[in-house]
Enzyme design. Structure first.
Site, mmCIF file in Angstrom:
data_model
loop_
_atom_site.group_PDB
_atom_site.id
_atom_site.type_symbol
_atom_site.label_atom_id
_atom_site.label_comp_id
_atom_site.label_asym_id
_atom_site.label_seq_id
_atom_site.Cartn_x
_atom_site.Cartn_y
_atom_site.Cartn_z
ATOM 1 N N CYS A 25 8.990 -7.480 5.388
ATOM 2 C CA CYS A 25 10.292 -7.537 6.051
ATOM 3 C C CYS A 25 10.537 -8.902 6.690
ATOM 4 O O CYS A 25 11.684 -9.286 6.931
ATOM 5 C CB CYS A 25 10.414 -6.446 7.102
ATOM 6 N N PRO A 82 -1.811 -7.163 13.123
ATOM 7 C CA PRO A 82 -2.766 -6.916 12.049
ATOM 8 C C PRO A 82 -2.158 -6.479 10.730
ATOM 9 O O PRO A 82 -2.828 -6.521 9.701
ATOM 10 C CB PRO A 82 -3.636 -5.786 12.630
ATOM 11 N N GLN A 121 -0.932 -6.331 4.157
ATOM 12 C CA GLN A 121 0.130 -6.665 3.204
ATOM 13 C C GLN A 121 -0.316 -7.772 2.254
ATOM 14 O O GLN A 121 0.016 -7.754 1.060
ATOM 15 C CB GLN A 121 1.382 -7.081 3.972
ATOM 16 N N ALA A 125 8.022 6.512 6.248
ATOM 17 C CA ALA A 125 6.699 7.066 6.560
ATOM 18 C C ALA A 125 5.602 6.072 6.210
ATOM 19 O O ALA A 125 4.468 6.457 5.958
ATOM 20 C CB ALA A 125 6.480 8.385 5.813
ATOM 21 N N THR A 130 4.515 0.809 9.188
ATOM 22 C CA THR A 130 5.278 0.449 10.385
ATOM 23 C C THR A 130 5.722 1.690 11.152
ATOM 24 O O THR A 130 5.579 1.764 12.384
ATOM 25 C CB THR A 130 6.507 -0.397 10.003
ATOM 26 N N ILE A 131 6.253 2.676 10.442
ATOM 27 C CA ILE A 131 6.684 3.905 11.104
ATOM 28 C C ILE A 131 5.489 4.648 11.691
ATOM 29 O O ILE A 131 5.588 5.247 12.783
ATOM 30 C CB ILE A 131 7.456 4.807 10.116
#
Length: 426
Positions: A50, A114, A119, A189, A192-193
């Site tokens: 993002c 972290p 990623q 889900a 991040t969420i």
């Protein structure tokens, strides 16, 4: 061969630009194959989050950067010229340094977060699966992963729970005060969420609902955090219940539109709702922010909250930068050594051919009945002469020509005392 990295991130481009160059997970395989077909490109990997989209490449020509910018624009149906002002480019040493800093969380919106390491590992795995990684990028990523672990182990950069997810929850607490009376709807889900849910439960949120395209993933997250699980199609039925809405999906189009939020606000009898859109591309239409009683924030709006959390990490970041400097030079030392690999291999192959030639002659002499002592003497003398003839001839000529720099290099390579115009005094 050169290393090149080009990209855009939260420092160089607003979310309205970043969301246009995101590679969705389902696009990654096709994008890597297409990128790898560029002339002069040997290896490639794509990192897309993002907050950043970056191409890591090994190329024949360091001037390949313009071609990579053109490809990035064309793949996303954008004008490369319009994209160019937001692009940064690193080559060789700076490309290595950048990769290590990214892996270590030093280039993130929240220093030391972290998530970026995971990623980057995902980007590495995707490139490996498509066969677009070679010796150079494979070694670079593995080195970056090891340094990131070193940084997190040896500094306090990850000692506090700071992330974009944490920043969102911090902002919600600043707005509502006692968050224990609020209901939250989490859209998505992913990691991040999951972090958002963990932080919200940590501060005592009253009720959590998780909405996701895949019901199984929503249910798994709901079980972990004692939440309710729904699908994306059910959001309209429960949106009016939510005091806090935080979204982070990989959807290429918005999940929440202005009309749906307007209806929810009417059902809430104008009771305000706090929304945070952590997705790129955005999950919540920007027009939602124009509505009364809606407080909508994007990842870019979290800068101020994030800044408040950076002070405690600055000292640790300074320590980490020192580690990065040392480890960048270590990698560059390895990279420079690769230039000598073919030379060393050729030299050793020539020595091996000389050994085989002299050994074959020695064996023939033994077969002819010559005494072993004579054969051993022949083998040692002949092999020595073969290995030293050309170097000594070249050194003699260099001395005649006054090429002292070559003499000095030979002394260093062969571990010899400097004998030419530099004899040690008795």
């Amino acid at each position: 061969m050169s290393l090149i990295t080009i990209g855009v991130n939260h420092k160089t481009a607003p979310v309205s630009v970043r969301e246009k160059v995101v590679f969705a997970p389902e696009q990654m395989s096709d994008a890597l194959r297409d990128l790898a077909r560029l002339p002069g490109l040997d290896e490639a990997a794509i990192l897309s989050t993002c907050n950043r989209t970056e191409l890591y490449c090994s190329v024949h020509d360091p001037r390949h950067e313009a071609e990579l910018v053109r490809w990035l624009g064309e793949y996303h149906h954008l004008d490369g010229g319009a994209l160019r002002p937001f692009i940064y480019e690193f080559s060789d040493t700076e490309a290595v340094r950048h990769a290590i800093r990214v892996a270590s969380g030093l280039d993130s919106l929240v220093i030391g977060e972290p998530q970026i390491l995971g990623q980057l590992k995902t980007a590495y795995s995707a490139a490996a699966a498509q066969g677009t990684l070679g010796k150079l990028l494979r070694r670079l990523f593995q080195h970056a992963f090891a340094v990131a672990k070193h940084v997190r182990t040896d500094t306090a950069i990850g000692s506090s729970a700071v992330s974009v997810a944490f920043a969102a929850v911090t902002l919600a607490r600043q707005i509502f005060g006692d968050i224990g009376e609020q209901r939250a709807l989490l859209i998505g889900a992913g990691e991040t969420i999951e972090l958002v849910a963990r932080h919200l439960r940590g501060v005592g949120i009253r009720e959590l609902t998780v909405a996701n395209r895949t019901p199984e993933r929503a249910e798994a997250l709901a079980r972990e955090f004692e939440a309710r699980a729904i699908t994306l199609s059910d959001i309209g039925q429960v949106l009016h219940e939510a005091d806090i809405v935080i979204a982070s999906t990989a959807s290429p189009v918005p999940i929440l539109g202005k009309g749906a939020v307007e209806r929810a606000i009417r059902q809430r009898r104008r009771k305000p709702v706090f929304m945070v859109d952590l997705a790129v591309p955005r999950d919540i239409e920007s027009e939602v922010g124009e509505l009364n009683d809606v407080y909508l924030y994007t990842v870019d709006d979290l800068q101020e909250v994030v800044a408040q959390n950076l002070a405690s990490r600055q000292e640790a970041a300074t320590e980490a930068e020192s580690i990065v400097d040392v480890q960048t030079e270590h990698f560059m030392g390895w990279l420079r050594a690769q230039d000598a690999v073919e030379l060393i291999r050729g030299y050793r192959d020539r020595a091996e051919r000389a050994r085989q030639d002299v050994l074959a002659k020695a064996r023939r002499q033994l077969g002819q009945g010559r005494p072993p002592e004579e054969v051993l003497e022949f083998l040692a003398e002949t092999l020595t002469n073969k290995l030293t003839h050309e170097p000594t001839t070249s050194l003699h000529q260099a001395a005649r020509d006054g090429r002292t720099e070559l003499i000095g290099a030979a002394c260093e390579l062969l571990k010899l005392p400097r004998l030419l115009n530099d004899k040690p005094k008795p």
